[in-house]
Design a protein around this motif. Structure first.
Motif, PDB file in Angstrom:
ATOM      1  N   ASP A 135      21.673   7.589  -0.389  1.00  0.00           N
ATOM      2  CA  ASP A 135      21.302   8.427   0.752  1.00  0.00           C
ATOM      3  C   ASP A 135      20.198   9.417   0.411  1.00  0.00           C
ATOM      4  N   ASP A 136      20.062   9.795  -0.856  1.00  0.00           N
ATOM      5  CA  ASP A 136      19.041  10.771  -1.226  1.00  0.00           C
ATOM      6  C   ASP A 136      17.848  10.122  -1.924  1.00  0.00           C
ATOM      7  N   SER A 137      17.661   8.800  -1.752  1.00  0.00           N
ATOM      8  CA  SER A 137      16.511   8.121  -2.351  1.00  0.00           C
ATOM      9  C   SER A 137      15.361   8.100  -1.360  1.00  0.00           C
ATOM     10  N   VAL A 138      14.136   8.274  -1.879  1.00  0.00           N
ATOM     11  CA  VAL A 138      12.975   8.393  -1.000  1.00  0.00           C
ATOM     12  C   VAL A 138      11.735   7.845  -1.692  1.00  0.00           C
ATOM     13  N   ALA A 139      10.875   7.206  -0.922  1.00  0.00           N
ATOM     14  CA  ALA A 139       9.568   6.747  -1.395  1.00  0.00           C
ATOM     15  C   ALA A 139       8.494   7.419  -0.550  1.00  0.00           C
ATOM     16  N   VAL A 140       7.446   7.886  -1.195  1.00  0.00           N
ATOM     17  CA  VAL A 140       6.333   8.533  -0.501  1.00  0.00           C
ATOM     18  C   VAL A 140       5.133   7.606  -0.536  1.00  0.00           C
ATOM     19  N   MET A 141       4.649   7.202   0.641  1.00  0.00           N
ATOM     20  CA  MET A 141       3.498   6.313   0.717  1.00  0.00           C
ATOM     21  C   MET A 141       2.199   7.102   0.614  1.00  0.00           C
ATOM     22  N   PRO A 142       1.103   6.473   0.169  1.00  0.00           N
ATOM     23  CA  PRO A 142      -0.193   7.172   0.197  1.00  0.00           C
ATOM     24  C   PRO A 142      -0.566   7.469   1.638  1.00  0.00           C
ATOM     25  N   PHE A 143      -0.971   8.692   1.906  1.00  0.00           N
ATOM     26  CA  PHE A 143      -1.282   9.079   3.279  1.00  0.00           C
ATOM     27  C   PHE A 143      -2.581   8.424   3.746  1.00  0.00           C
ATOM     28  N   GLU A 144      -2.600   8.014   5.001  1.00  0.00           N
ATOM     29  CA  GLU A 144      -3.805   7.444   5.589  1.00  0.00           C
ATOM     30  C   GLU A 144      -4.768   8.570   5.954  1.00  0.00           C
ATOM     31  N   VAL A 145      -6.013   8.201   6.278  1.00  0.00           N
ATOM     32  CA  VAL A 145      -7.037   9.196   6.617  1.00  0.00           C
ATOM     33  C   VAL A 145      -7.687   8.828   7.941  1.00  0.00           C
ATOM     34  N   ARG A 178       4.921   6.885  -7.900  1.00  0.00           N
ATOM     35  CA  ARG A 178       3.838   6.508  -7.000  1.00  0.00           C
ATOM     36  C   ARG A 178       3.361   5.076  -7.198  1.00  0.00           C
ATOM     37  N   GLU A 179       3.391   4.556  -8.447  1.00  0.00           N
ATOM     38  CA  GLU A 179       2.876   3.208  -8.665  1.00  0.00           C
ATOM     39  C   GLU A 179       3.652   2.174  -7.854  1.00  0.00           C
ATOM     40  N   SER A 180       4.959   2.374  -7.714  1.00  0.00           N
ATOM     41  CA  SER A 180       5.768   1.418  -6.968  1.00  0.00           C
ATOM     42  C   SER A 180       5.566   1.563  -5.467  1.00  0.00           C
ATOM     43  N   SER A 181       5.635   2.789  -4.957  1.00  0.00           N
ATOM     44  CA  SER A 181       5.490   2.970  -3.508  1.00  0.00           C
ATOM     45  C   SER A 181       4.074   2.645  -3.050  1.00  0.00           C
ATOM     46  N   PHE A 182       3.071   3.019  -3.855  1.00  0.00           N
ATOM     47  CA  PHE A 182       1.681   2.758  -3.465  1.00  0.00           C
ATOM     48  C   PHE A 182       1.363   1.260  -3.485  1.00  0.00           C
ATOM     49  N   ALA A 183       2.159   0.463  -4.237  1.00  0.00           N
ATOM     50  CA  ALA A 183       1.884  -0.975  -4.325  1.00  0.00           C
ATOM     51  C   ALA A 183       2.034  -1.674  -2.979  1.00  0.00           C
ATOM     52  N   PHE A 184       2.776  -1.070  -2.039  1.00  0.00           N
ATOM     53  CA  PHE A 184       3.014  -1.704  -0.743  1.00  0.00           C
ATOM     54  C   PHE A 184       2.072  -1.194   0.339  1.00  0.00           C
ATOM     55  N   ALA A 185       1.130  -0.353  -0.050  1.00  0.00           N
ATOM     56  CA  ALA A 185       0.214   0.202   0.947  1.00  0.00           C
ATOM     57  C   ALA A 185      -0.888  -0.796   1.296  1.00  0.00           C
ATOM     58  N   VAL A 200      15.100   1.937  -1.187  1.00  0.00           N
ATOM     59  CA  VAL A 200      15.270   3.351  -0.858  1.00  0.00           C
ATOM     60  C   VAL A 200      15.778   3.484   0.567  1.00  0.00           C
ATOM     61  N   GLU A 201      16.370   4.646   0.853  1.00  0.00           N
ATOM     62  CA  GLU A 201      16.913   4.906   2.188  1.00  0.00           C
ATOM     63  C   GLU A 201      15.949   5.660   3.085  1.00  0.00           C
ATOM     64  N   HIS A 202      14.901   6.251   2.513  1.00  0.00           N
ATOM     65  CA  HIS A 202      13.942   7.023   3.309  1.00  0.00           C
ATOM     66  C   HIS A 202      12.527   6.762   2.817  1.00  0.00           C
ATOM     67  N   VAL A 203      11.580   6.770   3.742  1.00  0.00           N
ATOM     68  CA  VAL A 203      10.171   6.603   3.424  1.00  0.00           C
ATOM     69  C   VAL A 203       9.396   7.723   4.105  1.00  0.00           C
ATOM     70  N   VAL A 204       8.482   8.344   3.361  1.00  0.00           N
ATOM     71  CA  VAL A 204       7.599   9.381   3.902  1.00  0.00           C
ATOM     72  C   VAL A 204       6.213   8.784   4.068  1.00  0.00           C
ATOM     73  N   ALA A 205       5.625   8.935   5.254  1.00  0.00           N
ATOM     74  CA  ALA A 205       4.273   8.451   5.530  1.00  0.00           C
ATOM     75  C   ALA A 205       3.549   9.505   6.350  1.00  0.00           C
ATOM     76  N   GLY A 206       2.224   9.428   6.357  1.00  0.00           N
ATOM     77  CA  GLY A 206       1.480  10.422   7.123  1.00  0.00           C
ATOM     78  C   GLY A 206       0.010  10.108   7.200  1.00  0.00           C
TER      79      GLY A 206
END
Length: 782
Positions: A135-145, A178-185, A200-206
């Motif tokens: 429940d407290d696992s999270v991945a942060v994606m590289p933010f778009e521009v 970051r290497e793992s989460s950014f691999a799916f961008a 993971v249970e949560h993903v942060v994107a922006g």
């Protein structure tokens, strides 16, 4: 004959013996031990988490009293399970049939066993590969521009990386690196599709947008089912305070932590000039793309804005090292060392001023370790000319630097366990100081946080292979097939591991797969080198016609000059044109300085020194080899070949005592590797060769047979030696060599059959077309 009137303890022991309980316990313990050993080998191959083995152990422990109960009450006979007679029944019936209650009891015990077994379910591929989810696992994606400007994309990625660091520093969340989460961008996947394979249970994107002097970051937090948990906008006016990315990242991390049930403490952001920080990021990106001139300009602009910026100074030091295969490396390293010392002084001042955060500790540790590496490089280049006392003193200085670097890097990891780069450096330092198993454990702990990290998995795979776990290593790299695009470095590592373990048929099949399905992988120069190395392998397998056809086509493949020359030299050497190679090398060596020959260690410094000895200059060859033996090496053959060749040169020069000393030191080193788990067949083969040179024939024979047990073509040339050789007469050795020769011939035939299905021009056509039209990065062509 005993009765129930005996003392209770004696009666219990004797009755347990009569009912064969002790034998049941022994059988159970042996069986449980065998089961655990099998699971320890099989579970990693299946990708099962460590928890699975723990559950099997728990089940085995829980089942022990059950086994004792069954052993007390029942016997296994030729007619099936029978109830053990009691003392009163023993004289009248020694083989009693089961009652209804017995069947009920056995059924209940079987049900318990099934429940325990199903506590270890076989997971899906995604679950098998990654096991982060909670429940407290999270991945942060590289933010778009919102724009197409590189500076905005770099800034957005740095903000996302800082959010990861802020969340991880708290220690309350499982934050994917970051290497793992950014691999799916960049592949058009929705956030739920990204969450599942990452576990993971949560993903942060922006999205980061720039409007004049204002940055706006719109962020959303989504759960694994695709439902929006929270969203918010954050705004920051650009100024010269140096708090742009850090302030935005703090705001995002604070809100994400709040949604996940925690409050981040206020932190004092490190002050760095905005332009200096931006230029540092830009310079690193240029360096990653191979544009050293633009990278240098960016780092220098960074230092103009902030002269005490240690990280920018350190990046300049790395540029001073020059290309990995360039000549005069010693001169490059000396210049780099001077700049790195300046960077270290700047970083230490930051610590003195109280900036004892994770990043500052890591920068100090990293630069200290880099300086140790540079000192080591300069030391081995001069080892052949140094007195023994001075050489030892300089090596002790390197060891002291490494010890200090380890302290700083461990402090950094304790403050921020999500920065995977720190694990790389800690592993390097630990392994350099002779703790190979601990270094592997460090890499494996980092892998748990960053399962999609290419470099991390590749390093682990290489170390697994050194421990005889070849198939498990290949399985680890094969997991990257689930990515939308297979990273080219993964192909390189698979090919390298196949080469080292002499699975040439598998290597041929993999190369064909790459040429047909993924020619873009050859944009990575290492894979072009593997194609050339395959030509050498074809020649070594006796497939001369196929090797010549591939060589003629691959000569047009753009490649760094040094790699092309090395590949051609190896091909000629195994094609029966060794004299031609020797003549070519003699011409080169006549114009080369000692430093240039030592720099060539990156390709063939060992070979160059050998050519000098062949041409009669034994003393110069010895001096060069005395240096090369101390050079840091990646693979076992580099660590062992130089001392063995040096010992042979000593014997040629009549220096038997020196030869014995070098062989003794090498034997001790290789024996230590074997003792702490290195089972690489090359290491074992070299240790066998050392034992032969030391006339330790029984030990040499046993070590050779251990090497032959692996899938490896050990050197059997000693069988043709006309001199008396006890190993030659050992039937076990002859049998092993025969088996390896048969395997070699079978592989050669499989490779011949595979290549017969393709025309060489047709097979290479996609690659050549890709190079002409779709090459992504510039390559230094010969």
């Amino acid at each position: 004959r005993f009765t129930m009137t005996d003392r209770p303890l004696m009666f219990l022991i004797r009755e347990a013996r009569r009912r064969k309980v002790f034998r049941t316990a022994a059988y159970y313990l042996v069986g449980a031990w065998v089961l655990l050993q099998v699971c320890d080998v099989v579970f990693p191959i299946l990708g099962l988490p460590d928890q699975a083995l723990k559950l099997v152990l728990a089940g085995a422990i829980a089942g022990f009293p059950v086994a004792l109960m069954i052993g007390w009450k029942y016997d296994i006979t030729p007619r099936g399970i029978r109830r053990t007679p009691s003392l009163e029944e023993a004289d009248g019936a020694s083989d009693l049939a089961l009652k209804r209650t017995d069947y009920l009891l056995l059924t209940a015990m079987a049900a318990i066993a099934v429940v325990v077994a199903f506590q270890v379910p076989l997971p899906t591929f995604e679950q098998r590969t990654f096991s982060v989810g909670s429940d407290d696992s999270v991945a942060v994606m590289p933010f778009e521009v919102c724009t197409d400007q590189d500076i905005d994309r770099l800034m957005a990625a740095s903000v996302a990386a800082e959010v990861i660091n802020r969340l991880a520093e708290r220690g309350k969340f499982k934050v994917l690196a970051r290497e793992s989460s950014f691999a799916f961008a960049g592949f058009g996947l929705n956030l739920a599709e990204i969450a599942r394979p990452l576990g993971v249970e949560h993903v942060v994107a922006g999205t980061l947008c720039r409007d004049g002097d204002t940055l706006t970051l719109a962020v959303e937090l989504v759960d694994a089912n695709g439902f929006l948990v929270w969203s918010g906008d954050h705004e920051q006016v650009i100024d010269q305070s140096g708090r742009i990315t850090r302030t935005l990242a703090s705001a995002v991390a604070t809100n994400v932590a709040l949604q996940l049930g925690d409050v981040l403490p206020d932190t004092l952001d490190a002050v760095a000039d905005k332009v200096a920080y931006e230029q540092l990021i830009i310079g690193r990106e240029y360096r990653a793309r191979g544009d050293d001139a633009s990278a240098r300009a960016a780092f220098e602009r960074s230092l103009q804005k902030q002269p005490n910026y240690a990280e920018a100074k350190y990046e300049l030091a790395l540029l001073e090292l020059g290309p990995p295969l360039s000549r005069n490396q010693g001169t490059h390293i000396a210049r780099a060392r001077s700049v790195a010392e300046e960077a270290l002084n700047l970083a230490k001042k930051q610590l003195d001023y109280g900036a004892g955060n994770a990043r500052t500790n890591f920068v100090v540790g990293k630069i200290t370790a880099a300086l140790a590496y540079m000192d080591e490089q300069l030391t081995w280049r001069e080892a052949g000319r140094l007195e023994a006392e001075e050489l030892e003193a300089r090596r002790q200085d390197v060891a002291s630097r490494l010890e200090l670097a380890e302290q700083y890097i461990r402090t950094s990891i304790s403050l921020n366990p999500s920065d995977i780069e720190t694990y790389y450096w800690l592993s390097y330092v630990v392994e350099t100081t002779g703790r190979a198993n601990e270094a592997l454990e460090i890499l494996e702990s980092a892998q748990a946080r960053d399962p999609f990290n290419v470099a991390l998995n590749s390093l682990i795979a290489k170390r697994w292979v050194a421990r005889g776990r070849y198939r498990q290593a290949i399985e680890l790299l094969d997991r990257f097939q689930s990515l939308p695009v297979v990273p080219p470095e993964i192909w390189w590592w698979k090919l390298e591991l196949m080469e080292l373990n002499t699975y040439w048929d598998e290597k041929c099949e993999t190369l064909i797969e790459m040429l047909v399905n993924d020619p873009g992988a050859f944009d990575y120069w290492g894979n072009r080198w593997q194609a050339w190395w395959f030509v050498k392998s074809l020649a070594e397998m006796g497939l001369t016609e196929q090797a010549e056809a591939w060589k003629n086509r691959l000569e047009n493949l753009p490649m760094p000059e040094a790699l092309y020359e090395a590949g051609l030299r190896h091909y000629l050497g195994v094609s029966g044109k060794f004299d031609e190679v020797v003549r070519q090398q003699e011409t080169e060596l006549g114009a080369m300085s000692d430093e240039e020959i030592l720099d060539a260690f990156h390709e063939d410094g060992l070979v160059f020194a050998s050519y000098l000895a062949e041409s009669g200059d034994v003393e110069r060859a010895i001096q060069l080899m005395e240096s090369i033996r101390y050079a840091p090496a990646t693979w076992a053959e580099r660590k062992a070949q130089a001392p063995i060749l040096l010992a042979e040169l000593y014997l040629t020069a009549g220096r038997e005592d020196d030869a014995a000393r070098v062989l003794g030191e090498l034997a001790t080193q290789l024996e230590a590797e074997v003792d702490y788990g290195i089972r690489d067949p090359t290491t074992l083969s070299f240790l066998a060769e050392v034992y032969v040179l030391q006339n330790r024939i029984p030990e040499a024979t046993e070590m050779f047979l251990k090497a032959a047990d692996y899938h490896n073509f050990a050197d059997c040339s000693f069988l043709d030696d006309p001199e008396p050789q006890p190993m030659r007469d050992d039937p076990r050795v002859a049998s092993a060599c025969k088996r390896m020769q048969n395997d070699f011939e079978q592989q050669s035939e499989r490779v011949r059959e595979m290549l017969a299905q393709y025309d060489v021009d047709t097979l290479l056509a996609p690659l050549m077309q890709y190079i002409e039209t779709g090459e992504r990065h510039a390559t230094t062509a010969r």
